[in-house]
Write a protein that holds these residues in place. Structure first.
Motif, PDB file in Angstrom:
ATOM      1  N   VAL A 109       0.834  -1.207   0.000  1.00  0.00           N
ATOM      2  CA  VAL A 109       0.000   0.000   0.000  1.00  0.00           C
ATOM      3  C   VAL A 109       0.866   1.254   0.000  1.00  0.00           C
ATOM      4  O   VAL A 109       0.594   2.205  -0.734  1.00  0.00           O
ATOM      5  CB  VAL A 109      -0.934   0.030   1.231  1.00  0.00           C
ATOM      6  CG1 VAL A 109      -1.634   1.388   1.336  1.00  0.00           C
ATOM      7  CG2 VAL A 109      -1.965  -1.089   1.153  1.00  0.00           C
ATOM      8  N   PHE A 110       1.932   1.214   0.791  1.00  0.00           N
ATOM      9  CA  PHE A 110       2.678   2.451   0.969  1.00  0.00           C
ATOM     10  C   PHE A 110       3.972   2.520   0.166  1.00  0.00           C
ATOM     11  O   PHE A 110       4.601   3.562   0.088  1.00  0.00           O
ATOM     12  CB  PHE A 110       2.944   2.689   2.449  1.00  0.00           C
ATOM     13  CG  PHE A 110       1.677   2.935   3.210  1.00  0.00           C
ATOM     14  CD1 PHE A 110       1.011   4.144   3.091  1.00  0.00           C
ATOM     15  CD2 PHE A 110       1.108   1.941   3.993  1.00  0.00           C
ATOM     16  CE1 PHE A 110      -0.181   4.374   3.758  1.00  0.00           C
ATOM     17  CE2 PHE A 110      -0.087   2.160   4.675  1.00  0.00           C
ATOM     18  CZ  PHE A 110      -0.733   3.380   4.554  1.00  0.00           C
ATOM     19  N   ARG A 125      -7.455   7.922  -2.957  1.00  0.00           N
ATOM     20  CA  ARG A 125      -7.034   8.926  -1.988  1.00  0.00           C
ATOM     21  C   ARG A 125      -8.067   9.079  -0.874  1.00  0.00           C
ATOM     22  O   ARG A 125      -7.732   9.345   0.280  1.00  0.00           O
ATOM     23  CB  ARG A 125      -6.799  10.258  -2.696  1.00  0.00           C
ATOM     24  CG  ARG A 125      -5.672  10.175  -3.739  1.00  0.00           C
ATOM     25  CD  ARG A 125      -5.695  11.371  -4.691  1.00  0.00           C
ATOM     26  NE  ARG A 125      -5.369  12.614  -4.026  1.00  0.00           N
ATOM     27  CZ  ARG A 125      -4.151  13.123  -3.926  1.00  0.00           C
ATOM     28  NH1 ARG A 125      -3.141  12.475  -4.463  1.00  0.00           N
ATOM     29  NH2 ARG A 125      -3.937  14.255  -3.313  1.00  0.00           N
ATOM     30  N   VAL A 128      -7.491   6.656   1.922  1.00  0.00           N
ATOM     31  CA  VAL A 128      -6.427   7.093   2.827  1.00  0.00           C
ATOM     32  C   VAL A 128      -6.949   8.189   3.752  1.00  0.00           C
ATOM     33  O   VAL A 128      -6.728   8.173   4.960  1.00  0.00           O
ATOM     34  CB  VAL A 128      -5.199   7.599   2.032  1.00  0.00           C
ATOM     35  CG1 VAL A 128      -4.134   8.140   2.977  1.00  0.00           C
ATOM     36  CG2 VAL A 128      -4.623   6.479   1.179  1.00  0.00           C
ATOM     37  N   ARG A 129      -7.680   9.113   3.147  1.00  0.00           N
ATOM     38  CA  ARG A 129      -8.208  10.230   3.921  1.00  0.00           C
ATOM     39  C   ARG A 129      -9.146   9.747   5.041  1.00  0.00           C
ATOM     40  O   ARG A 129      -9.135  10.262   6.159  1.00  0.00           O
ATOM     41  CB  ARG A 129      -8.979  11.179   2.994  1.00  0.00           C
ATOM     42  CG  ARG A 129      -9.338  12.515   3.662  1.00  0.00           C
ATOM     43  CD  ARG A 129     -10.527  13.162   2.998  1.00  0.00           C
ATOM     44  NE  ARG A 129     -10.296  13.497   1.605  1.00  0.00           N
ATOM     45  CZ  ARG A 129      -9.731  14.635   1.194  1.00  0.00           C
ATOM     46  NH1 ARG A 129      -9.348  15.528   2.075  1.00  0.00           N
ATOM     47  NH2 ARG A 129      -9.550  14.865  -0.084  1.00  0.00           N
ATOM     48  N   PHE A 132      -7.255   8.688   7.989  1.00  0.00           N
ATOM     49  CA  PHE A 132      -6.733   9.864   8.665  1.00  0.00           C
ATOM     50  C   PHE A 132      -7.829  10.565   9.474  1.00  0.00           C
ATOM     51  O   PHE A 132      -7.610  11.005  10.608  1.00  0.00           O
ATOM     52  CB  PHE A 132      -6.140  10.816   7.632  1.00  0.00           C
ATOM     53  CG  PHE A 132      -5.670  12.094   8.219  1.00  0.00           C
ATOM     54  CD1 PHE A 132      -4.495  12.141   8.941  1.00  0.00           C
ATOM     55  CD2 PHE A 132      -6.421  13.237   8.086  1.00  0.00           C
ATOM     56  CE1 PHE A 132      -4.064  13.317   9.503  1.00  0.00           C
ATOM     57  CE2 PHE A 132      -6.002  14.420   8.642  1.00  0.00           C
ATOM     58  CZ  PHE A 132      -4.818  14.464   9.359  1.00  0.00           C
TER      59      PHE A 132
END
Lengths: 203, 203
Positions: A109-110, A125, A128-129, A132
């Motif tokens: 993933v990273f 994205r 991911v957000r 977070f």
DNA sequence: ACCTGAACACCGTTCAAGT
DNA sequence: ACCTGAACACCGTTCAAGT
């Protein structure tokens, strides 16, 4: 060999993603190849390109599923806890726990990089957000009167810290550093950061 | 085409490493290949295998040089500072600065994985350890009466945190998080952590 | 319409053969 | 002794041709 219309596009997609996940889990992302995935599901490599744009696209789909599982685990392990501090700490432990249980998937993933100039699509994205945002939400009750930008920064710092521990631990670079336990390091990082966060801010 | 004895083994080695570094800096590590390096220095691919064990070995040598440069930069930028807190913060800024100036090289150091089961050689691990020791040394004056294990843990936590910020920033995942500036995030992470480190410990 | 099979332009690695 | 050049077993990606 599979004959035409044996499977719908959707079925082929699912089969391919599962085969890819198995390869990654068992042998790491370096062992992943379009040809191996195709062979594993009984199709020719050309068929994969009817379903995925290219190999990067396939990897992105795998990574999306990984992020979904990680997010689900974080929510699950958060549910039984009430104390705000415990909840934030648990986020870190869940993250580390997942990375530890599925190192190859987590790494992919990273560490997967699109060709220079290309960005991951918005839907990716967003995943991911979302993770977070989870940190931000749990940090809020600990933030006193700090404004939302400070909370964002705090969440980013916490996430970065935990993330960095994961990376270095997986790369074996933390043993070099003489650290006993990854979990205790995580706890120390988060607790000390949060102490500073509260001390330097609300009072 | 190069004729035999045009260059010593040591010269070929140096030329190859420089060619590899150029490829990495300009096009990223995915553009690196034994064949391209060989072509760039005017030799056949077979020749590289007289000088390096394999491509992983060549990458390890490149990474060693990167770590040397990073370490040198940290020392250099540390030299003019006196205040202990400023010195520790500077280590983080130097690290981020280097990653920002040489993203492809920096990425390769921490994302390159040897074949499963293989460990980097001791001389390489020592270069990582040396950087970690630098953090430990600068943390000591801020550690009050905390014991050496606590200092080790603190250094590991700080390094992990800064490292995580670098990774997420390079991957573009921190814009997603709505963070304005990487340097200010670094400062926030380190300052808050250090506040906690001193508060929870020495008094 | 769906999938194949072969092609193209690449890889890392090895090693007999040339100078 | 040093280096080449070809070979082997792989890649990602494309697309004319078959069913």
């Amino acid at each position: 060999m599979a004959r035409r219309s044996d499977h719908s596009r959707e079925e082929i997609r699912e089969m391919a993603l599962e085969a890819a996940e198995r390869l990654i889990a068992e042998q790491g992302s370096k062992a992943l190849s379009a040809r191996k995935v195709a062979t594993a599901i009984g199709y020719t490599v050309g068929t994969l390109y009817l379903v995925f744009e290219n190999l990067d696209d396939l990897i992105l789909q795998v990574n999306a599923r990984t992020l979904d599982r990680l997010h689900a685990r974080m929510l699950e392990e958060l549910a039984p806890l009430d104390d705000p501090m415990e909840r934030v700490l648990q986020l870190g432990h869940s993250y580390i726990g997942f990375a530890n249980d599925h190192p190859h998937h987590w790494e992919l993933v990273f560490e997967h990089r699109l060709p220079p100039g290309k960005q991951p699509p918005q839907w990716f994205r967003d995943k991911v957000r979302r993770m977070f945002a989870l940190v931000e939400r749990e940090l809020k009750p600990l933030a006193g009167n700090r404004d939302s930008q400070a909370i964002s920064r705090g969440a980013a710092a916490l996430w970065s810290g935990v993330h960095g521990i994961c990376i270095l631990a997986i790369g074996g670079q933390l043993e070099v550093a003489g650290v006993d336990s990854v979990q205790s390091l995580t706890r120390s990082l988060m607790r000390n950061y949060l102490t500073g966060f509260r001390t330097n801010g609300s009072s």
